[in-house]
Structures are given as C-alpha cells and as structure tokens.
Design an enzyme around this catalytic site. Structure first.
Site, PDB file in Angstrom:
ATOM      1  N   PRO A   1       0.782  -1.245   0.000  1.00 48.71           N
ATOM      2  CA  PRO A   1       0.000   0.000   0.000  1.00 48.71           C
ATOM      3  C   PRO A   1       0.815   1.299   0.000  1.00 48.71           C
ATOM      4  O   PRO A   1       0.781   2.078   0.962  1.00 48.71           O
ATOM      5  CB  PRO A   1      -0.861  -0.140   1.250  1.00 48.71           C
ATOM      6  CG  PRO A   1      -0.024  -0.961   2.172  1.00 48.71           C
ATOM      7  CD  PRO A   1       0.725  -1.926   1.292  1.00 48.71           C
ATOM      8  N   CYS A   2       1.524   1.550  -1.069  1.00 47.87           N
ATOM      9  CA  CYS A   2       2.285   2.800  -1.206  1.00 47.87           C
ATOM     10  C   CYS A   2       1.373   4.016  -1.174  1.00 47.87           C
ATOM     11  O   CYS A   2       1.832   5.112  -0.850  1.00 47.87           O
ATOM     12  CB  CYS A   2       3.070   2.790  -2.516  1.00 47.87           C
ATOM     13  SG  CYS A   2       4.371   1.558  -2.535  1.00 47.87           S
ATOM     14  N   HIS A   3       0.106   3.814  -1.498  1.00 50.65           N
ATOM     15  CA  HIS A   3      -0.833   4.947  -1.483  1.00 50.65           C
ATOM     16  C   HIS A   3      -1.026   5.499  -0.067  1.00 50.65           C
ATOM     17  O   HIS A   3      -1.504   6.609   0.094  1.00 50.65           O
ATOM     18  CB  HIS A   3      -2.175   4.541  -2.103  1.00 50.65           C
ATOM     19  CG  HIS A   3      -2.908   3.485  -1.342  1.00 50.65           C
ATOM     20  ND1 HIS A   3      -2.599   2.143  -1.438  1.00 50.65           N
ATOM     21  CD2 HIS A   3      -3.938   3.578  -0.467  1.00 50.65           C
ATOM     22  CE1 HIS A   3      -3.406   1.453  -0.656  1.00 50.65           C
ATOM     23  NE2 HIS A   3      -4.229   2.298  -0.056  1.00 50.65           N
TER      24      HIS A   3
END
Length: 169
Positions: free
Chosen positions: A136-138
């Site tokens: 989950p880089c977001h």
C-alpha cells in the site's frame, strides 16, 4: 528457459487492472486506463519473461483482485512474489503494517527502518513497487500531509485513501 508469467486484465473501480502471476505468486498488480499501456508496463518490468495473457487460468484470481481493489481494507489472500532490493523489500514490509485508512510519511517509514535520512529512498522504493494496493504505497504521504506522486496517479491515490477512510467510519 524463460520464466513463464501469466496475466489477465479487467475493469475495476480504479480503471483497468492487470494482474500477473509467476509460479511463486502474484508478481504484478498494475493500474491504468488502458490494456495496451498496462501490457507494455508488464513487458518493461519483466523483459526476459515469457508473458502470456491467460484469462482461463486466472479466472479465479481476477474476481478476488477486483473485490480487493474495491475494498482495500480487506486482505488479498494470495501469495505475493515480491521482487526488489533488500531495502525495497524492507520498505514494502513496513508499508504492509500501515492499517487501511491510516497514512504515514516517507520520513516516518525511514525512521521506523532505522535510516532516518532515507525518506527519498523510501519514495523510490514506493515507485519501484509492482503490486499496487497489495503493497500500500498509497498510504504514504509527504511530511506536510500532502499527496506526493503515486506510480498510478495522484487521482487514484486520493480515491484509495478516501475509500479506506469511508470504510473505517
């Protein structure tokens, strides 16, 4: 013999998704607006692989992927084939610890990894991630809370964060 990677494309809540699977697990989850661009990105990421579109073999994977993208607070229960440097792997592991609906800064991740001056490198590891949402880089933001670049577009990053926040309420 070249590594075999099967892939399939599907419409999802975030546009188009390409899911690619090696014998070790899901090796790419790419988001975009059109199939040709996503297939080109897959070719760039795995230049020596034998890439084959195979909707039949991946027919059970794609509904799980699209459901996960619609509700990313749920886990995607498939093995992941993470490919990256040791540092990238450490960053991606740290990202998986950020709960859905929460955010952390690039500097915060760097501190957590014991390298407080490596915020830029954390950002580079995020950019190298081939598994959108599953890693989950977001959920990583600038120090001021602003949405920095996202490999699959700031519009998608904002939509994912809003979706996760709404699910927590």
């Amino acid at each position: 013999m070249n590594e075999l990677i099967l892939f399939s494309l599907e419409r999802c809540a975030l546009g188009m998704v390409l899911a690619a699977k090696s014998e070790r697990g899901l090796c790419a989850l790419l988001l975009g607006d059109d199939a040709a661009t996503l297939a080109g990105e897959l070719r760039q990421r795995f230049p020596g692989a034998d890439l084959r579109e195979d909707r039949v073999t991946l027919r059970s994977l794609m509904p799980a992927v699209t459901a996960f993208l619609a509700k990313p607070e749920n886990r995607l229960d498939v093995p992941l084939d993470l490919r990256g440097s040791e540092f990238e792997q450490r960053v991606w592991q740290a990202l998986q610890q950020i709960p859905a609906g929460a955010v952390e800064t690039y500097a915060g991740i760097a501190c957590r990894l014991g390298v407080p001056r490596a915020a830029k490198e954390v950002g580079e590891a995020c950019a190298a991630n081939a598994l959108a949402v599953a890693i989950p880089c977001h959920r990583v933001v600038r120090k001021d809370g602003g949405l920095a670049g996202y490999r699959w577009g700031v519009r998608r990053k904002r939509a994912l964060l809003e979706l996760e926040r709404n699910e927590r309420v």
